[in-house]
Design an enzyme around this catalytic site. Structure first.
Site, mmCIF file in Angstrom:
data_model
loop_
_atom_site.group_PDB
_atom_site.id
_atom_site.type_symbol
_atom_site.label_atom_id
_atom_site.label_comp_id
_atom_site.label_asym_id
_atom_site.label_seq_id
_atom_site.Cartn_x
_atom_site.Cartn_y
_atom_site.Cartn_z
ATOM 1 N N PHE A 37 0.825 -1.206 0.000
ATOM 2 C CA PHE A 37 0.000 0.000 0.000
ATOM 3 C C PHE A 37 0.856 1.251 0.000
ATOM 4 C CE2 PHE A 37 0.459 1.304 4.485
ATOM 5 C CZ PHE A 37 0.979 0.159 5.056
ATOM 6 N N ALA A 157 9.783 -2.630 0.538
ATOM 7 C CA ALA A 157 8.431 -2.766 -0.014
ATOM 8 C C ALA A 157 7.466 -2.379 1.109
ATOM 9 C CB ALA A 157 8.178 -4.203 -0.439
ATOM 10 N N LYS A 158 6.465 -1.596 0.788
ATOM 11 C CA LYS A 158 5.507 -1.191 1.839
ATOM 12 C C LYS A 158 4.439 -2.279 1.914
ATOM 13 C CE LYS A 158 3.272 3.083 3.337
ATOM 14 N NZ LYS A 158 3.727 3.065 4.733
ATOM 15 N N ALA A 159 4.847 -3.415 2.493
ATOM 16 C CA ALA A 159 4.022 -4.621 2.467
ATOM 17 C C ALA A 159 3.056 -4.647 3.644
ATOM 18 C CB ALA A 159 4.926 -5.846 2.512
ATOM 19 N N TYR A 163 3.494 -4.665 8.537
ATOM 20 C CA TYR A 163 3.017 -3.711 9.534
ATOM 21 C C TYR A 163 2.595 -4.366 10.848
ATOM 22 C CZ TYR A 163 4.181 0.185 6.795
ATOM 23 O OH TYR A 163 4.937 1.113 6.141
#
Ligand code: PMP
Length: 308
Positions: A37, A157-159, A163
Site C-alpha cells: 500500500f 516494499a511497503k508490504a 506492519y
C-alpha cells in the site's frame, strides 16, 4: 480515533459508494497480509480553494516498486494511478487535509500461502486527516522488537504483512507510556520508527540511517535531505547510527508522510538536547509545512492540484 468521513472508494475498476467497497472474510490478503500500500497526504490550501496532493507520483512509483518486489501485478500505470487518485478526491470534494490510501491486495478467497497464481486487486480511498501523533513533541523508546530485515519481509516494499512488526513496536511503546517506538535492525543499529524514518543532528550535520539499514525508502526522508541541503545548507550524511548515539544527539526527529516532521525530545528517559524541539528540526518543519502547501515556488512541482 475519529470515524472516517469519506463517501467513496475506487474499487473493482470504478468509484463506488464506500458501503459497496467490501471484501470477503476469505480474502487471501486479509488472512495472510499479502498486499502492499501507500500513504499519501493532501493539503487543503484555503487561500487557493485548492487541495494539493504531496509527492503523488513518487508514492505511486514506490507502489509499483513494492508490487515488483512482491510478485504483484498492478493493472494501472503510474499516470493512471495518479488520475484515479485525483478523480476520487474530486468526487469526495474534500475541503480539508486528507490521507490517501492506495492498496494492492490478493483478492482471491484462497487458502494459499503464495504470491503467484492469485488475483491482484487495486483499491484507493481517502479520509479527512489531522495530526498522526497529537503531541507537538515526541517521547520515544527503543523497542524490544527488531525491525524486519530485507531477507525476512523486504522493508523497502511497503508490504501489508510487515506492519504487524510496526504495530507490535508501536503498541509496546504506547502501553509503556511513550508516543513512538524506535526500532533497531537485526544488527542492533538504528533502523526507523514504527511508521516513520529518523534523523539526528550532531555537530551541525544531519544524519540518517542508510537505505541498507532495513528502512522504508521514505519519500519524506528524501524531501528532508534535499531541504536540509538546499535551504539550510546542511551536510546530510547517510550512515549507520548506534543506539547510544541517539542519546547524545543534539537533536532528533521523525519524518514521514503521516508524522510529517516531529521533534523527539526524549529517548529511553534520556533528554535529547535541552529537551525541547531543536533549531534544525524546527526550521525544517517550518520549511516542510510551506512546501507541502505549495508556498515555496521552487518545490511547487511536488504538489498536484486536485480541483480545476
Ligand atoms: N517507514 C515506515 C515503516 C513507514 O510506514 C513510513 C510511512 N510511509 C515511513 C518510513 C515514511 O515514509 P514516507 O516518508 O514515504 O511516508
Amino acid at each position: 480515533m475519529p470515524a472516517p468521513n469519506n463517501r467513496y472508494a475506487f474499487f473493482n475498476g470504478a468509484i463506488v459508494p464506500i458501503e459497496q467497497a467490501t471484501v470477503s472474510v476469505m480474502t487471501n490478503a486479509l488472512n495472510y497480509g499479502t498486499g502492499c500500500f501507500e500513504g499519501i497526504r493532501g493539503y487543503w490550501v484555503p487561500e487557493e480553494e485548492q487541495l494539493l496532493v504531496f509527492q503523488l507520483r513518487a508514492h505511486m512509483e514506490r507502489l509499483r516498486r513494492s508490487c515488483h518486489i512482491l510478485y504483484m501485478r498492478l493493472p494501472y500505470s503510474v499516470d493512471e494511478l495518479c488520475a484515479i487518485c485525483i478523480e476520487l478526491l474530486r468526487r469526495e470534494g474534500f475541503r480539508e487535509d486528507v490521507y490517501i490510501r492506495p492498496l494492492v491486495y490478493k483478492s482471491d478467497p484462497a487458502i494459499a500461502v503464495q504470491m503467484n497464481g492469485l488475483t491482484d486487486a487495486f483499491t484507493l480511498f481517502a479520509v479527512g486527516f489531522g495530526q498522526y501523533i497529537a503531541n507537538s513533541t515526541v517521547r520515544a523508546c527503543i523497542s524490544s522488537w527488531r525491525r524486519i530485515d530485507d531477507n525476512i519481509i523486504p522493508s523497502r516494499a511497503k508490504a501489508c504483512g510487515a506492519y504487524l512488526n510496526s504495530a507490535l513496536a508501536k503498541t509496546e511503546a504506547l502501553l509503556n507510556g511513550y508516543d513512538e517506538a524506535i526500532v533497531l535492525g537485526g544488527d542492533g543499529q538504528v533502523s526507523e520508527a514504527s511508521a516513520a524514518n529518523l534523523f539526528i543532528a550532531r555537530g551541525g550535520a544531519l544524519i540518517t540511517p542508510p537505505l541498507t539499514s532495513d528502512v522504508l525508502e521514505g519519500i519524506t526522508r528524501q524531501v528532508v535531505a534535499q531541504l536540509a541541503r538546499d535551504e539550510l545548507g546542511l551536510n546530510v550524511v547517510e550512515r549507520p547510527i548506534d543506539r547510544t548515539e541517539l542519546y547524545v544527539a543534539d537533536e532528533a526527529f521523525f519524518c514521514g508522510t503521516g508524522v510529517e516532521i516531529k521533534p523527539i525530545v526524549e529517548i529511553d528517559r534520556r533528554m535529547i538536547g535541552n529537551g525541547q524541539a531543536g533549531p534544525i528540526g524546527s526550521e525544517l518543519a517550518r520549511c516542510y509545512a510551506q512546501v507541502v502547501r505549495g508556498q515555496l515556488p521552487a518545490y511547487r512541482q511536488w504538489c498536484t492540484p486536485v480541483y480545476e
